[in-house]
Design a protein around this motif. Sequence first.
Motif, PDB file in Angstrom:
ATOM      1  N   PHE A  35      51.057   9.477  34.433  1.00 59.12           N
ATOM      2  CA  PHE A  35      50.847   8.440  35.447  1.00 59.12           C
ATOM      3  C   PHE A  35      49.841   8.797  36.542  1.00 59.12           C
ATOM      4  CE2 PHE A  35      55.221   7.683  33.879  1.00 59.12           C
ATOM      5  CZ  PHE A  35      55.059   6.380  33.426  1.00 59.12           C
ATOM      6  N   SER A  36      49.565  10.068  36.801  1.00 58.67           N
ATOM      7  CA  SER A  36      48.744  10.423  37.960  1.00 58.67           C
ATOM      8  C   SER A  36      47.321   9.903  37.822  1.00 58.67           C
ATOM      9  CB  SER A  36      48.722  11.941  38.150  1.00 58.67           C
ATOM     10  OG  SER A  36      47.941  12.277  39.292  1.00 58.67           O
ATOM     11  N   ASN A  37      46.782   9.385  38.932  1.00 61.85           N
ATOM     12  CA  ASN A  37      45.405   8.888  38.975  1.00 61.85           C
ATOM     13  C   ASN A  37      44.403   9.967  39.363  1.00 61.85           C
ATOM     14  OD1 ASN A  37      46.711   5.849  40.363  1.00 61.85           O
ATOM     15  ND2 ASN A  37      46.118   6.221  38.236  1.00 61.85           N
ATOM     16  N   ASP A  38      44.864  11.217  39.452  1.00 65.24           N
ATOM     17  CA  ASP A  38      43.957  12.334  39.703  1.00 65.24           C
ATOM     18  C   ASP A  38      43.671  13.005  38.366  1.00 65.24           C
ATOM     19  OD1 ASP A  38      42.547  14.533  40.475  1.00 65.24           O
ATOM     20  OD2 ASP A  38      44.170  15.489  41.597  1.00 65.24           O
ATOM     21  N   PRO A  39      42.577  12.612  37.690  1.00 66.68           N
ATOM     22  CA  PRO A  39      42.361  13.090  36.308  1.00 66.68           C
ATOM     23  C   PRO A  39      42.221  14.595  36.210  1.00 66.68           C
ATOM     24  CG  PRO A  39      40.394  11.998  37.169  1.00 66.68           C
ATOM     25  CD  PRO A  39      41.485  11.727  38.148  1.00 66.68           C
ATOM     26  N   GLY A  40      41.626  15.229  37.223  1.00 71.33           N
ATOM     27  CA  GLY A  40      41.437  16.668  37.171  1.00 71.33           C
ATOM     28  C   GLY A  40      42.737  17.434  37.069  1.00 71.33           C
ATOM     29  N   SER A  41      43.716  17.057  37.896  1.00 68.89           N
ATOM     30  CA  SER A  41      44.998  17.766  37.873  1.00 68.89           C
ATOM     31  C   SER A  41      45.947  17.201  36.828  1.00 68.89           C
ATOM     32  CB  SER A  41      45.654  17.710  39.259  1.00 68.89           C
ATOM     33  OG  SER A  41      46.028  16.374  39.589  1.00 68.89           O
ATOM     34  N   ALA A  42      45.813  15.908  36.516  1.00 68.02           N
ATOM     35  CA  ALA A  42      46.734  15.287  35.554  1.00 68.02           C
ATOM     36  C   ALA A  42      46.648  15.980  34.196  1.00 68.02           C
ATOM     37  CB  ALA A  42      46.426  13.804  35.412  1.00 68.02           C
ATOM     38  N   ARG A  43      45.440  16.415  33.838  1.00 65.33           N
ATOM     39  CA  ARG A  43      45.274  17.100  32.550  1.00 65.33           C
ATOM     40  C   ARG A  43      46.058  18.404  32.477  1.00 65.33           C
ATOM     41  NH1 ARG A  43      39.817  15.178  33.148  1.00 65.33           N
ATOM     42  NH2 ARG A  43      39.261  17.131  34.201  1.00 65.33           N
ATOM     43  N   ASP A  44      46.403  18.934  33.672  1.00 65.47           N
ATOM     44  CA  ASP A  44      47.128  20.202  33.731  1.00 65.47           C
ATOM     45  C   ASP A  44      48.512  19.999  34.351  1.00 65.47           C
ATOM     46  OD1 ASP A  44      47.505  22.904  33.354  1.00 65.47           O
ATOM     47  OD2 ASP A  44      46.492  23.495  35.207  1.00 65.47           O
ATOM     48  N   GLY A  45      49.127  18.874  34.039  1.00 69.60           N
ATOM     49  CA  GLY A  45      50.475  18.610  34.533  1.00 69.60           C
ATOM     50  C   GLY A  45      50.567  18.429  36.027  1.00 69.60           C
ATOM     51  N   GLY A  46      49.451  18.039  36.656  1.00 73.40           N
ATOM     52  CA  GLY A  46      49.432  17.817  38.102  1.00 73.40           C
ATOM     53  C   GLY A  46      49.070  19.040  38.915  1.00 73.40           C
ATOM     54  N   SER A  47      48.763  20.169  38.261  1.00 80.35           N
ATOM     55  CA  SER A  47      48.538  21.423  38.981  1.00 80.35           C
ATOM     56  C   SER A  47      47.236  21.407  39.775  1.00 80.35           C
ATOM     57  CB  SER A  47      48.510  22.592  38.002  1.00 80.35           C
ATOM     58  OG  SER A  47      48.182  23.798  38.681  1.00 80.35           O
ATOM     59  N   LEU A  48      47.335  21.830  41.037  1.00 82.63           N
ATOM     60  CA  LEU A  48      46.170  22.014  41.895  1.00 82.63           C
ATOM     61  C   LEU A  48      45.859  23.495  42.072  1.00 82.63           C
ATOM     62  CD1 LEU A  48      47.068  19.390  44.650  1.00 82.63           C
ATOM     63  CD2 LEU A  48      45.301  19.159  42.902  1.00 82.63           C
ATOM     64  N   GLY A  49      46.623  24.351  41.402  1.00 77.40           N
ATOM     65  CA  GLY A  49      46.422  25.789  41.531  1.00 77.40           C
ATOM     66  C   GLY A  49      46.884  26.294  42.884  1.00 77.40           C
ATOM     67  N   TRP A  50      46.273  27.403  43.312  1.00 79.56           N
ATOM     68  CA  TRP A  50      46.610  27.984  44.619  1.00 79.56           C
ATOM     69  C   TRP A  50      45.783  27.302  45.706  1.00 79.56           C
ATOM     70  CZ3 TRP A  50      50.736  30.908  45.409  1.00 79.56           C
ATOM     71  CH2 TRP A  50      51.281  31.601  44.337  1.00 79.56           C
ATOM     72  N   VAL A  51      46.462  26.766  46.710  1.00 76.71           N
ATOM     73  CA  VAL A  51      45.814  25.984  47.764  1.00 76.71           C
ATOM     74  C   VAL A  51      45.935  26.725  49.086  1.00 76.71           C
ATOM     75  CG1 VAL A  51      45.788  23.808  49.031  1.00 76.71           C
ATOM     76  CG2 VAL A  51      46.320  23.830  46.575  1.00 76.71           C
ATOM     77  N   SER A  52      44.806  26.877  49.782  1.00 73.88           N
ATOM     78  CA  SER A  52      44.789  27.521  51.095  1.00 73.88           C
ATOM     79  C   SER A  52      44.851  26.463  52.198  1.00 73.88           C
ATOM     80  CB  SER A  52      43.507  28.354  51.273  1.00 73.88           C
ATOM     81  OG  SER A  52      43.413  29.347  50.283  1.00 73.88           O
ATOM     82  N   PRO A  53      45.384  26.805  53.381  1.00 71.89           N
ATOM     83  CA  PRO A  53      45.374  25.872  54.507  1.00 71.89           C
ATOM     84  C   PRO A  53      43.955  25.451  54.860  1.00 71.89           C
ATOM     85  CG  PRO A  53      46.856  27.707  54.951  1.00 71.89           C
ATOM     86  CD  PRO A  53      46.110  28.054  53.702  1.00 71.89           C
ATOM     87  N   GLY A  54      43.807  24.188  55.271  1.00 70.86           N
ATOM     88  CA  GLY A  54      42.508  23.670  55.671  1.00 70.86           C
ATOM     89  C   GLY A  54      41.707  23.038  54.561  1.00 70.86           C
ATOM     90  N   VAL A  55      42.228  23.118  53.323  1.00 70.09           N
ATOM     91  CA  VAL A  55      41.498  22.554  52.188  1.00 70.09           C
ATOM     92  C   VAL A  55      41.860  21.088  51.980  1.00 70.09           C
ATOM     93  CG1 VAL A  55      41.165  22.705  49.688  1.00 70.09           C
ATOM     94  CG2 VAL A  55      41.277  24.799  51.063  1.00 70.09           C
ATOM     95  N   MET A  56      43.135  20.758  52.106  1.00 62.86           N
ATOM     96  CA  MET A  56      43.615  19.399  51.868  1.00 62.86           C
ATOM     97  C   MET A  56      43.574  18.559  53.151  1.00 62.86           C
ATOM     98  SD  MET A  56      44.174  19.362  48.713  1.00 62.86           S
ATOM     99  CE  MET A  56      44.629  20.330  47.275  1.00 62.86           C
ATOM    100  N   VAL A  57      43.682  17.241  52.989  1.00 61.79           N
ATOM    101  CA  VAL A  57      43.744  16.370  54.159  1.00 61.79           C
ATOM    102  C   VAL A  57      45.028  16.682  54.930  1.00 61.79           C
ATOM    103  CG1 VAL A  57      42.353  14.548  53.152  1.00 61.79           C
ATOM    104  CG2 VAL A  57      44.816  14.535  52.784  1.00 61.79           C
TER     105      VAL A  57
END
Length: 436
Positions: free
Chosen positions: A328-350
């Motif tokens: 269902f996810s509309n984020d194709p990049g992460s949807a292909r990997d089960g929704g994974s965004l990997g390791w996320v550092s502070p200041g990267v996301m909104v």
Amino acid sequence: MKTKQLKHFFKATALALVLSSSMTTFAQPSDEVVALVDNSVILKSDLEQSIAELKHQLEAQKKPVPPEQYLQQQALDQLIIRQAQLEQVKRYNIKPNEKELNEAVLKVAGQSGSKSLEAFQQKLDAIAPGTYESLRNRIAEDLAINRLRQQIVMSRIKISDQDVENFLKTPQGQAALGSQAHVIHVRVSGNDQAALEKTAKLVKAELNSSNDVKAIDQKFTTKAVKVESADMGFRSLSDIPAELAARVSTLQAGQTTDLIPVRDGIHVLKLIERKGGDQKAIVSQYQVRHILIQPSEVVSPENAKQQIDSIYSRLKAGEDFAVLASTFSNDPGSARDGGSLGWVSPGVMVPEFEAQMKNTPTGQISAPFQTQFGWHILQVTDTRQQDMTREYQQRMARQILGERQFDAELDSWLREIRSNAFVEIKDPSLDRKKNK
């Protein structure tokens, strides 16, 4: 980059407010069309308002006002470029969220002496019904234009890995490599924009010869303007917000930054001393996966909310996160990997995403939440402490190099969209080509 544009934006919107009291309405039914820009029109009332703003700016700066014909052409040029940008805003479907818009309107309200949006609306609509809505729409457009510029112009700036490495070998780059800075930080706040800028300039001049923060506060604080200074001592550049650190890293000892307009006033920094240091930039990282549902031409905002709520219920009932993300996810990049965004550092996301990420316990699923991209559900699967010293140095280098290129690239892009836009000027007296 962003602060310069917001400074211009807040000046423009506040100025519109000042002028609104002398205007009968934003657009009369008998308005004439003075120009066509792609699929939009520029009305005579738009031009008159823009001319009035230009005059007001020149008078406030105590500069001579040029002949009316020149003012008209300058104002029309600005309106054409603005409308060309708004056409791009429509094309990319860029819209500020309600929180961002309310904060921007409240900033302008504060400059006019209103402490709430409700009081501000009553004040403007007492001048003429619909004035508040018109000004709010204008602020929304300016926010959208600002975001468009950030997205488009930054994508045009190309900084290679070699550019970064070369910069880090320069004196400025070496200053950013793990160095510590002894900084004085001054914040000037108040609702009177003219008094605010005047005081900030005086404070900047005072900092050239004084480091006495208490004396500076006492000397320049008035009923209209509050000055708050702090000697921050030695701090690693990695402990200072990246935008401020980038400004400090270019200073020599004893120098001050330019005025930095931000949401809570105007800031000025002074570098007292710099020394090398080996402090590491150790940050908390989060291993995150998410599901995104975006409104679109075929999915209304209400349907998007219903979809994310349905997915949340299925997750709570025990269904597999990765399977639902892939489906269902509309984020194709992460949807292909089960929704994974990997390791996320502070200041990267909104900010909204980062707040949820930090507040969601490991292994738990967040409730649905909204960002400018749509509706999300996230899960933090693990956390770690990571040495990001090298990455931080490279990121700061890219920001400094980007700052240097942004204004020139913005001017180039504005010229391009102006030349590519379909423009038909209805009034021959305003057409530069016909009056050469």
